[in-house]
Design an enzyme around this catalytic site. Structure first.
Site, PDB file in Angstrom:
ATOM      1  N   GLN A   5      75.840 -48.318  17.176  1.00  0.00           N
ATOM      2  CA  GLN A   5      76.822 -48.034  18.232  1.00  0.00           C
ATOM      3  C   GLN A   5      77.749 -49.244  18.183  1.00  0.00           C
ATOM      4  OE1 GLN A   5      74.723 -46.378  21.103  1.00  0.00           O
ATOM      5  NE2 GLN A   5      75.668 -44.312  20.962  1.00  0.00           N
ATOM      6  N   HIS A  48      83.380 -43.299  28.119  1.00  0.00           N
ATOM      7  CA  HIS A  48      83.307 -43.058  26.726  1.00  0.00           C
ATOM      8  C   HIS A  48      83.654 -41.446  26.311  1.00  0.00           C
ATOM      9  CE1 HIS A  48      81.700 -43.120  22.684  1.00  0.00           C
ATOM     10  NE2 HIS A  48      81.027 -41.805  22.948  1.00  0.00           N
ATOM     11  N   HIS A  59      79.428 -43.981  30.476  1.00  0.00           N
ATOM     12  CA  HIS A  59      78.776 -42.645  29.814  1.00  0.00           C
ATOM     13  C   HIS A  59      80.265 -41.800  29.979  1.00  0.00           C
ATOM     14  CE1 HIS A  59      76.942 -38.886  28.725  1.00  0.00           C
ATOM     15  NE2 HIS A  59      77.713 -38.320  29.730  1.00  0.00           N
TER      16      HIS A  59
END
Length: 266
Positions: free
Chosen positions: A202, A138, A135
């Site tokens: 994704q 990213h 996370h």
């Protein structure tokens, strides 16, 4: 186009120091990293989790509207040919195309910075488990990629192919998060397959982006240093999401309580 070339651009697209000075971006990312990994958890340690529902709804809605705008602008900048991702391009010769190319790049810079709010929301809601390494990676990397788009892009408007794909995915993703935040539990449970589909989308976008990278290397002679960094980021995110997919959707039934991606806006 290099930042040093900005002096030759029309005044309407002169690049300001906010976008050219890497230390502005680096400072924000360092503060973000410090808060979500140390200062924020320490601040929340003896406090109750904040609800923040209105903020979450507003954030998700803004992201959806912003991504629709990005898609519209990409179509204009590329004369509706963005899907021909293998073609070599420049940023166009008309002043309007050049202006909107950079205006969109600036908009993306602030949009990606605004996405950092998601991690802050996790911390303030005491959902630190969702603040995973993937996370954080990213969100950090996407900001740096937009910086490169503004200052070091030599692929012309072909560079907007990855932006185009990402914006499509985000329209679905943030729409789902918005719905999940207002719907009752039965509806959310019925929409469980959508979570898996979002993660598949994704991964698919990353695979398509890597195909475009290969085409740009072979057909367009893209500078190697830029491609190496960009490709490393995309490969890292692909394998990170693939690992998440395997653990969240191929594991036990308890994984149904997990969010569909490392960048949940719930």
């Amino acid at each position: 186009m290099e930042a040093s070339k900005s002096a030759s651009l029309p005044a309407v697209v002169q690049i300001s120091g906010v976008y050219t000075d890497p230390w502005y971006m680096i400072t924000i990312l360092i503060l973000y990293l410090y808060f979500v990994t140390k200062a924020g958890p320490q601040f929340m340690e003896l406090r109750k989790a904040y609800e923040l529902k209105r903020l979450i709804l507003a954030h998700n809605l803004i992201q959806v509207v912003s991504c629709v705008y990005v898609i519209k602008e990409v179509f204009f900048i590329t004369d509706n040919t963005i899907l021909y991702f293998w073609k070599c391009r420049d940023i166009g010769s008309s002043p309007e195309h050049v202006r909107r190319y950079y205006s969109l790049a600036y908009f993306l810079f602030w949009l990606k910075l605004s996405e950092l709010l998601e991690t802050v929301i996790f911390v303030l809601r005491k959902k630190q488990k969702q603040v995973s390494k993937l996370h954080i990676f990213h969100h950090l990397s996407t900001v740096t990629l937009v910086y490169l788009l503004i200052n070091h892009n030599e692929n012309g408007d072909a560079a907007y192919f990855s932006v185009f794909l990402n914006s499509i995915v985000h329209v679905f993703m943030y729409s789902y998060y918005f719905l999940a935040a207002v719907a009752d539990k039965k509806i959310v449970q019925a929409l469980w397959p959508v979570k898996k589909s979002i993660t598949v989308m994704q991964m698919t976008q990353f695979a398509l982006i890597l195909v475009q990278v290969a085409c740009q290397i072979v057909l367009c002679g893209t500078p190697p240093l830029q491609i190496i960094y960009f490709s490393a980021v995309i490969v890292g995110m692909f394998y990170g999401f693939l690992d998440f997919y395997n653990s969240a959707y191929q594991g036990s039934q308890r994984c149904k309580n997990l969010s569909p991606s490392p960048e949940v806006g719930k």
